[in-house]
Each structure stands twice: as C-alpha cells, then as structure tokens.
Design an enzyme around this catalytic site. Structure first.
Site, PDB file in Angstrom:
ATOM      1  N   CYS A  24      33.963  26.929  36.469  1.00  0.00           N
ATOM      2  CA  CYS A  24      34.735  25.736  36.852  1.00  0.00           C
ATOM      3  C   CYS A  24      34.013  24.932  37.912  1.00  0.00           C
ATOM      4  CB  CYS A  24      36.125  26.087  37.358  1.00  0.00           C
ATOM      5  SG  CYS A  24      36.452  27.791  37.409  1.00  0.00           S
ATOM      6  N   ASN A  68      36.005  36.059  40.795  1.00  0.00           N
ATOM      7  CA  ASN A  68      35.105  35.661  39.718  1.00  0.00           C
ATOM      8  C   ASN A  68      33.694  35.341  40.207  1.00  0.00           C
ATOM      9  OD1 ASN A  68      37.089  33.733  40.747  1.00  0.00           O
ATOM     10  ND2 ASN A  68      35.927  32.166  39.687  1.00  0.00           N
ATOM     11  N   THR A 107      55.834  27.075  20.335  1.00  0.00           N
ATOM     12  CA  THR A 107      55.647  28.044  19.248  1.00  0.00           C
ATOM     13  C   THR A 107      54.582  29.058  19.651  1.00  0.00           C
ATOM     14  OG1 THR A 107      56.266  26.382  17.632  1.00  0.00           O
ATOM     15  CG2 THR A 107      55.063  28.299  16.801  1.00  0.00           C
ATOM     16  N   GLY A 161      44.566  32.368  31.578  1.00  0.00           N
ATOM     17  CA  GLY A 161      44.704  32.703  32.987  1.00  0.00           C
ATOM     18  C   GLY A 161      45.289  31.572  33.814  1.00  0.00           C
TER      19      GLY A 161
HETATM   20  N1  PLP Z   1      41.515  33.305  37.412  1.00  0.00           N
HETATM   21  C1  PLP Z   1      40.269  33.757  37.509  1.00  0.00           C
HETATM   22  C2  PLP Z   1      39.934  34.765  38.560  1.00  0.00           C
HETATM   23  C3  PLP Z   1      39.288  33.321  36.628  1.00  0.00           C
HETATM   24  O1  PLP Z   1      38.038  33.779  36.730  1.00  0.00           O
HETATM   25  C4  PLP Z   1      39.646  32.366  35.632  1.00  0.00           C
HETATM   26  C5  PLP Z   1      38.620  31.820  34.715  1.00  0.00           C
HETATM   27  O2  PLP Z   1      37.458  31.790  35.024  1.00  0.00           O
HETATM   28  C6  PLP Z   1      40.976  31.921  35.571  1.00  0.00           C
HETATM   29  C7  PLP Z   1      41.882  32.409  36.474  1.00  0.00           C
HETATM   30  C8  PLP Z   1      41.410  30.941  34.534  1.00  0.00           C
HETATM   31  O3  PLP Z   1      41.505  31.564  33.278  1.00  0.00           O
HETATM   32  P1  PLP Z   1      41.480  30.708  31.916  1.00  0.00           P
HETATM   33  O4  PLP Z   1      40.070  30.270  31.721  1.00  0.00           O
HETATM   34  O5  PLP Z   1      41.931  31.677  30.871  1.00  0.00           O
HETATM   35  O6  PLP Z   1      42.438  29.596  32.100  1.00  0.00           O
END
Ligand code: PLP
Length: 379
Positions: free
Chosen positions: A323, A149, A235, A69
């Site tokens: 995070c 999230n 790759t 993401g």
């Molecule tokens: N965007 C949202 C809304 C998310 O909840 C997250 C991860 O928690 C991300 C982006 C980032 O995704 P990734 O962990 O695959 O880098």
C-alpha cells in the site's frame, strides 16, 4: 523468478481453486434463494463458515465473511466502537495497517471518537504498561495488530488482550499477516475479534473474515439485504468462502513444525544478509518475528533502486508494504521505530511462501549483496 512478496499477496493454491470451482460453475446459486440451486450454495456456505469458525476458535454465528482484511478491520473498528455502550475512545498502535488507522481516523472526524496511539519500541513492540495507562472508562475498543506487514514483528497479543479485559474493554487484532503462520484461536489469544484475509494465505483476493464474540455488540457498516445476520449485507461470495476455509485448513495441516522450519531458513537468510552486506540493518524484532518475513534497511541506497536491481536478477521483493509502494514518503511504521527518514527510504522487505528453500534464499542473499553494492557505487 523467485517471488518473495507473499506479504503483499500470494497465488491461489490449486486445492483452493479446485474446492471453489463447483460454486463458480454448476452450483452457482445465491444462498438466499428458496430453491434447490440456492440451497446447495447455502449448504456450502454453512460448511465453509463452520470450518473457518473452527480455525478461528469461534462459533459459526460469530464469523462474518467480508471482502478481505480492509473490510474486516473497518467492520471491527467502526462496528464495535459505534455499538459500544462505554463511549468513543479507541486505543491502537502507531504501526497499524492503514485499514485500522484510517477507520479510527474516520470515527474521530465523523463520530466524535478520541484516539490514543501507542508508541512502539525499536523492535516495533507495544509496551503492555503503555496500554494499561491508556485505557479509560470510556474506552470502547483496543485494536492492536498481531503481526506487522512491513517489519514482521509479532506483538504479545495475549498479554495485551488480558490488560484490556481486566478493564472490561473489547480487544480486536488484525491477524492478516499472522494467519497461516501463527495460532489464531480467539480463546487461545484471549481476543474478542480477529480479522483475516484470504489472499495472504492462498485463497483469492476478495474474501476475508471477521470473527467477533457474540457478547460484543457490533453495528453493521454495509446495509442492505441483511445477509451475514445483518452484520454485512450483500450476496455472499460462496466460492470465496469455500476457498478461505480450504486455505485455512491447508495452513493448519502444514502446522507449527513447518513454521519452525521456515523460521530457521529465515534466520539463515537474515544472518547471511547482515554478515555480507556492509551496514545492513534488520528492521523489526529478531526474536518476535513472523516465520516468513525478513526486512532490512540498506543505508546509502534507495529501497526502490535495490528492488529494481533485484528484479533485474529475477528476484521479486518489496521496498515497503504494497500500500505504501509508489509513495515518496518514508514509511510511518519505520519512523515509529525511531529510524531516521533518510534510512527509512532504504527499506527492502522479503516475504516467503511456505515452500521456500534454504538454497533459494542463499542465492537471494548473494544477489542482495551485489544489488546493494551496485546501487551504492552509482550514488
Ligand atoms: N492488515 C494488514 C496487516 C495487511 O498486511 C493488509 C494487506 O496488506 C490488510 C490489513 C488489508 O488486507 P486486504 O488486502 O485483504 O484488504
């Protein structure tokens, strides 16, 4: 153990792992190699791309496989803004994931971009009229997440994208949390670009995708051997791509009825927590909410202490987003809803896998009541 932190990550599904296995073992080739081992990998990659494209309502050439993401968001934002003939103004919302906000900030600091951050209401929803007012002649991109999230709120993406399009501005949505639960088609949503991540829906960490309409110019962020039509060198993660395609297919098979069933279990859980835990407060929208997401503030506690108390009782949840975990600062998302900083520190999030049951959540609600009471009695 009851794992209620699926928004942070999910286990890889057995079917996904089985589909990936051949491309990690016998068929381990590099899709760019001009021999039969490479060709076999190239065929698998093409098949995975076609399946992901079908699920995202995109053409195969519009799908870029990424590492997840974060990379999809970076590529969408930096790639579209840097290639834009319109200018360098970006519109986003106050509750985006850091992958979006930090990408915008990078463009402001290093590429002269200007940023308008739209506020949200107390449910975490963007007001379409605010977007309308924010768009300028030099707006290169609007990026607003599909579902949040931390608080689970689902934005009126179709309406917001239509406003951007009336003014000729491309619209990107971060659908990392929505994938697997809500419709994803580019046309269905009326968006030009959509980010998804494998590990939120039963594929492994390290694979994701960005689908971006061919008519939208996109500058590469990773430069190198020219893979992914020179939009993302490196790759290709063939097994990961096969896993992502399989996970998306499985989520689609589960379908809308399943999402509705989980949403009704969620509603029972929310009602039970709100009615049995004194002063508990739901964060995010009650009505426009991810099916597998419940989040609360428990004033008079610390979210971290409630989380530890629940873990001691065999329940794994989160005190915010993964995070932000470990950070002492209150969540900017909760502050953007107008929640005061002290209350924001009491947030706890429960996000379910798709096999969650009402019985499990009834038990969890009881344990939440006990854990909150115990933290309050100490403090
Ligand atoms: N965007 C949202 C809304 C998310 O909840 C997250 C991860 O928690 C991300 C982006 C980032 O995704 P990734 O962990 O695959 O880098």
């Amino acid at each position: 153990m009851i794992y209620l932190d699926s928004a942070a990550t999910s286990a890889t599904r057995r079917e996904v792992l089985e589909a990936m296995w051949p491309y990690l073992t016998g068929d381990f080739g590099n899709p760019s190699s001009h021999h039969s081992v490479g060709e076999s990998a190239a065929v698998a990659l093409a098949d995975a791309r076609a399946r992901v494209a079908a699920r995202l309502g995109a053409r195969t050439a519009e799908v870029v496989f990424t590492s997840g993401g974060t990379e999809s968001d970076n590529l969408a934002i930096k790639g579209i803004v840097l290639a834009s003939p319109r200018g360098r103004h970006i519109v986003t919302s106050a509750i985006e994931h850091p992958a979006v906000l930090e990408s915008c900030d990078y463009l402001v600091r290093h590429h002269g971009a200007e940023l308008t951050v739209l506020p949200v209401d107390e449910d975490g929803l963007v007001n379409p009229a605010d977007l309308s007012r924010a768009i300028r002649d030099d707006t290169a991109l609007v990026s607003i997440m599909y579902a949040n999230n931390e608080i689970g709120s689902v934005q009126p993406i179709r309406e917001l994208a239509a406003i951007a399009h009336e003014r000729g501005v491309p619209f990107h949505t971060d659908a990392v949390q929505a994938a697997g639960w809500l419709p994803l088609g580019l046309d269905e949503l009326g968006v030009d670009a959509i980010s998804i991540s494998g590990h939120k829906l039963g594929a492994p960490k390290g694979i994701g995708a960005l689908a971006v309409r061919a008519r939208v110019p996109l500058e590469a962020v990773l430069h190198g051997g020219g893979q992914e039509r020179a939009r993302r060198s490196g790759t290709e993660n063939v097994a990961g791509a096969v896993g992502l395609a399989t996970a998306l297919d499985l989520a689609t098979v589960l379908g809308e009825q399943h999402a509705a069933r989980v949403a009704s279990i969620r509603d029972g859980f929310i009602d039970s927590v709100l009615s049995t835990v004194p002063d508990a407060r739901l964060t995010g929208s009650r009505e426009h909410r991810l099916p597998a997401h419940a989040s609360f503030c428990f004033p008079g506690t610390s979210g971290e202490a409630v989380l530890l108390g629940l873990e001691a009782r065999g329940i794994i949840c989160s005190s915010g987003s993964a995070c932000a975990a470990g950070s002492d600062e209150p969540s900017p998302v909760l502050l953007a809803l107008g929640i005061n900083p002290e209350v924001a520190q009491t947030a706890v999030r429960f996000t379910f896998s798709d096999d969650v049951t009402g019985e499990q959540l009834a038990e969890v609600a009881g344990q939440v009541r006990v854990a909150v009471a115990s933290v309050r009695s100490l403090g």
